[in-house]
Design an enzyme around this catalytic site. Structure first.
Site, PDB file in Angstrom:
ATOM      1  N   ASP A 206      38.457  49.602  27.264  1.00 24.10           N
ATOM      2  CA  ASP A 206      39.498  50.134  28.135  1.00 24.10           C
ATOM      3  C   ASP A 206      39.361  49.540  29.537  1.00 24.10           C
ATOM      4  OD1 ASP A 206      41.608  52.247  28.373  1.00 24.10           O
ATOM      5  OD2 ASP A 206      40.245  53.051  29.889  1.00 24.10           O
ATOM      6  N   GLU A 266      41.166  45.230  27.034  1.00 25.22           N
ATOM      7  CA  GLU A 266      42.489  45.530  27.596  1.00 25.22           C
ATOM      8  C   GLU A 266      42.525  44.843  28.955  1.00 25.22           C
ATOM      9  OE1 GLU A 266      45.204  49.269  29.131  1.00 25.22           O
ATOM     10  OE2 GLU A 266      43.056  49.241  29.479  1.00 25.22           O
TER      11      GLU A 266
END
Ligand code: NOJ
Length: 522
Positions: A206, A266
């Site tokens: 993330d 990401e």
């Protein structure tokens, strides 16, 4: 039985993103869970995916639906427990499906033991040094230490009772960790090993362009106009700081001890060269290139996005990672115009993406052609809604649970009340209905994944463009036979030569490719 031998299995994989909360609920509390996923493995095998990406299921107060992690090495009771996780991994592997999980190293929950200890400790203490605590500006320190804004709206700083402020690039319940602190590094390494030892096949990182912050946390001195204009986070002091690459090198070094494990970042970095740095040989294996997802239904723009993605990774020998959809963005059917038009275009773009070399991520419900749901105010739960002063509706519309069968309110997702309301008209879009219909979007995905997996035309590692009429594109997998053609114009066009393998919608009687349609030929 298991077909899991190749070590670099991800290089041409189709990975299915399970938004755990919305996938399948086994205990009828209205929230999806790990046992629910296990009960759907037969469906996932039938669909033909190679791996799953599970969104965070860790202990969490759910201020950002699990992206606020209170304990990264335990399961939140709403999703199950470690035994349920082990059972899921074991059974997925028996179905020939790998399991990758989400890691959230940029921040913790404000309920994490570390943050609670930090708030209870004095300014300057080692407990505070795991986060970014600072005195404020102005005579009495009543102003935040810098002018950074939270991605979810409002200032990126919140004040604690003794007068210091802490940094949170997302919600106030998501304090940013201080990545200059060795304890923070050691803890991520421990988490990586914990889940590798439990048999996971990889990680999605993330905010992989976050974590490291510039020394002294200087103001963001871009003008408002520049902030609007700059794509993604380019030039933004909150992201893409040089030192973040050391974190990825550490992640890679740990994973290199576990053959067959991967990490995908990401990475919201638009510049090709800066993006490529995340997927250098000693950093992450893969990075989502979000350009295609940000592109409208226009052949020239789609081609440009594909070229950019290929070019970004080519120089560092990494493999492209395609996605049209995830739990943070409007679903393709809606983005491309909604209704029958949006559905036709989303189906066409699915074929374009699945024809490309590299990894393809499919977001749960994309294979059913689900649109976004326009939810009433009372149902909205995304922190973006409140933090933006109720001006931005947030991401709940693309997170509505999966309709499996029958009618509402739960459509087989739950026998309870789904955590977000599911629209009555979704009875026509259930997985059960679509499995019976050879023309359905689900049948299209099944056939496409089968061909991608088995047909020799999909072997080439690059692509060659063909000349195409205005508003159209066509490419061939280099060194191979598969040709993909897309028509985004408003007139039918002749197909390139070859035998038609699959089309996203019916061809015209004279064999031409209609608008809003894609075809595979070999
Ligand atoms: C990206 C995740 O995909 C998103 O859902 C989350 O809100 C932010 N990171 C913060 O963790």
């Amino acid at each position: 039985m298991a077909r899991l031998p190749p070590v670099r299995w991800w290089r041409d994989a189709v990975v299915y993103q399970v938004y755990v909360r919305s996938f399948s609920d086994s205990d009828d509390d209205g929230v999806g869970d790990l046992d629910g996923i296990r009960s759907r493995l037969g469906y996932l095998e039938l669909l033909g995916v190679d791996a799953l990406w599970l969104t965070p299921f860790y202990r969490s107060p759910m201020a950002d639906h699990g992206y606020d992690v209170a304990d990264p090495r335990d399961i939140d009771p709403v999703f199950g427990d470690l035994a349920a996780f082990d059972a899921l991994v074991e059974e997925a592997h028996r179905h020939g499906i790998r399991v990758t999980i989400d890691l959230v190293p940029n921040h913790t929950s404000s309920e994490h033991g570390w943050f609670r200890a930090a708030v209870e400790s004095a300014p300057g203490s080692p407990e505070r040094a795991r986060y970014h605590f600072m005195p404020g500006r102005g005579p009495d320190g009543a102003e935040p230490p810098n002018n950074w804004q939270s991605v979810f709206g409002g200032p990126a700083w919140t004040r604690v009772p003794d007068g210091e402020w802490y940094l949170h690039i997302f919600a106030a319940e998501q304090p940013d960790l201080n990545w200059t602190n060795p304890e923070v590094w050691a803890d991520l390494e421990k988490t990586l090993r914990f889940w590798c030892d439990r048999g996971v096949d990889g990680f999605r990182i993330d905010v992989a362009h976050g974590m490291s912050k510039p020394d002294g946390l200087p103001d963001d001195d871009r003008t408002d106009a520049a902030r609007e204009l700059l794509a993604d986070h380019d030039g933004d002091p909150r992201f893409d700081h040089e030192d973040v690459h050391d974190v990825h090198r550490m992640i890679r070094a740990v994973l290199d001890h576990y053959p067959g494990r991967m990490a995908v970042g990401e990475v919201w970095v638009r510049d090709s060269e800066r993006f490529a740095r995340y997927v250098r040989p000693d950093e992450l294996h893969l990075g989502f290139n979000f350009r295609l997802l940000q592109t409208g239904f226009d052949a020239a723009a789609v081609r440009e996005a594909i070229e950019h993605s290929l070019e970004s990774v080519a120089g560092v020998g990494a493999c492209p990672t395609w996605t049209l959809s995830n739990h943070d963005v409007s679903r393709p059917v809606t983005r491309y115009g909604g209704g029958a038009l949006g559905t036709a275009r989303a189906r066409a773009m699915a074929l374009v993406t699945l024809a490309l070399p590299g990894v393809v991520y499919v977001y749960n419900g994309e294979e059913l052609g689900l649109p976004d749901v326009e939810l009433p105010d009372w149902a909205l739960q995304d922190p973006v809604w409140e933090r933006s002063g109720r001006t931005e509706r947030g991401r709940d519309g693309c997170r509505v649970p999966i309709p499996w069968e029958g009618e509402g309110p739960g459509f087989g997702f739950t026998s309870g009340e789904p955590w977000l309301p599911m629209p009555a008209e979704w009875s026509a879009l259930t997985a059960a209905t679509q499995l019976e219909d050879p023309e359905s979007t689900l049948s299209l995905f099944r056939r496409a994944l089968e061909l991608r997996h088995d047909h020799p035309g999909f072997r080439g590692s690059g692509i060659e463009w063909f000349g195409a009429p205005p508003g159209c594109l066509a490419f061939r997998r280099s060194g191979s036979t598969l040709v993909c053609a897309l028509n985004t114009s408003d007139t039918p066009v002749p197909l390139p030569p070859g035998d038609v393998l699959l089309t996203s919608g019916p061809l015209l009687d004279d064999g031409r490719l209609p608008p809003d349609t894609a075809a595979w030929l070999a």
